[in-house]
Design an enzyme around this catalytic site. Structure first.
Site, PDB file in Angstrom:
ATOM      1  CE1 TYR A   1      -3.321  -2.721   0.270  1.00 53.38           C
ATOM      2  CE2 TYR A   1      -3.407  -2.321   2.569  1.00 53.38           C
ATOM      3  CZ  TYR A   1      -3.806  -3.015   1.402  1.00 53.38           C
ATOM      4  OH  TYR A   1      -5.220  -4.014   1.493  1.00 53.38           O
ATOM      5  CB  SER A   2       0.295   4.778  -0.483  1.00 55.49           C
ATOM      6  OG  SER A   2      -0.810   4.947   0.088  1.00 55.49           O
ATOM      7  CD  GLU A   3       1.594   6.997   3.073  1.00 53.71           C
ATOM      8  OE1 GLU A   3       2.305   8.004   2.752  1.00 53.71           O
ATOM      9  OE2 GLU A   3       0.479   6.862   2.661  1.00 53.71           O
ATOM     10  CB  THR A   4       2.026  -0.286   6.225  1.00 53.00           C
ATOM     11  OG1 THR A   4       1.692  -0.947   4.821  1.00 53.00           O
ATOM     12  CG2 THR A   4       1.772  -1.328   7.186  1.00 53.00           C
TER      13      THR A   4
ATOM     14  CG  HIS B   1      -4.143   7.233   3.806  1.00 53.41           C
ATOM     15  ND1 HIS B   1      -2.678   7.441   3.217  1.00 53.41           N
ATOM     16  CD2 HIS B   1      -4.300   5.896   3.842  1.00 53.41           C
ATOM     17  CE1 HIS B   1      -2.444   6.196   2.938  1.00 53.41           C
ATOM     18  NE2 HIS B   1      -3.295   5.371   3.097  1.00 53.41           N
TER      19      HIS B   1
END
Length: 296
Positions: free
Chosen positions: A45-48, A77
């Site tokens: 994902y774009s971030e975790t 987000h």
């Protein structure tokens, strides 16, 4: 074999398969930095995010945020989604969560519906607006596959700005926004020739659609995010930047992103002038998706 539970949510949407995907590891104690980075790359994902006990017991958690390639000092987000998950586990205090992060303390207000169900959150960015370098409009246009005339410079030139993490912000025409296509070689060329970018280059394009409505897209191909469906930290920075261009004390905006990706996102933004500069908030809804565990 140790196991580490995680949940995924779609952020800045009220329904599954919209918004920006996020994985939240709700108890990251025992994970090394290298394991967190590897897990973020694995989730893709774009971030975790990884939730740890706070250093100060007056706060609720220390939250570490990783992209596929590196750790972030702050992001929008991931904070909204992490707060949504933790509040659904009853870990908020009277509807508020305080997260310790590299960029500073992030205060989050949890949103609930009439039945008391957690529906989302609004975060206050940890820093006041700062601006650093301006970049040439023609170079930014080339990075996005656009013409220099598509870049709107009436209000400001493309500028690197932050309320906790830096983005290059550029206003474009509404028609041009849908045509934008990132050119990786151009991104690398601008990064390599611009020391003021400090080795990182994420481009947030936005277009005004009336007085308070904004449409946006974000490209960070160098770090592995070809396009992001919802970028809360950049959106909050735009709100602060727009307020800085006028004389008002406060402003609010509604921003739509992710439409071109088929993952529409809706972000609610505010900005206000304070003693230490212009501060911003960003909020929205979340949709719960998956639960699982990593076995390491």
């Amino acid at each position: 074999m140790p196991s580490f539970p995680y949940e995924t949510v779609d952020v800045f949407t009220d329904r599954p398969f919209g918004g920006n995907q996020l994985a939240v590891f709700t108890d990251a104690r025992g994970l090394s930095d290298a394991q967190m980075q590897s897990l973020a790359a694995e989730m893709n994902y774009s971030e975790t995010t990884f939730v740890l006990p706070p250093d100060d017991p007056a706060h609720d958690a220390r939250v570490r945020i990783f992209t596929r390639a590196h750790e972030m000092p702050f992001a929008g987000h991931p904070n909204v989604g992490t707060a949504f998950v933790l509040a659904r586990h009853g870990r908020d205090r009277g509807g508020v969560l305080r997260f310790e992060e590299i960029a500073g303390l992030v205060e989050v207000k949890v949103a609930r519906d009439a039945a008391g169900t957690v529906t989302g959150a609004t975060i206050a960015a940890p820093q006041a607006l700062t601006k650093s370098i301006e970049l040439p409009a023609d170079a930014i246009a080339a990075c996005a596959g656009l013409s220099p005339s598509d870049i709107v410079v009436t209000n400001h030139r493309p500028v690197r700005a932050s309320v906790g993490v830096f983005f290059v912000l550029a206003e474009v025409t509404l028609e041009a926004l849908s045509r934008a296509t990132p050119d990786l070689s151009r991104f690398r060329a601008v990064r390599d020739s611009t020391p003021g970018l400090e080795g990182r280059f994420s481009l947030f394009l936005y277009a005004r659609d009336g007085a308070s409505d904004i449409r946006a897209r974000m490209f960070a191909p160098i770090s592995g995010t070809w396009e992001d469906p919802a970028t809360g930290s950049a959106s909050a920075t735009v709100a602060a930047l727009l307020l800085s261009l006028g004389s008002q004390d406060d402003a609010s905006f509604t921003l739509t992103q992710g439409v071109e990706m088929g993952r529409p996102s809706l972000l609610h933004l505010t900005a206000r002038r304070g003693e230490d500069g212009i501060r911003a908030t960003v909020g929205g809804s979340c949709a719960q998706m998956f639960r699982g565990e990593a076995l390491l």
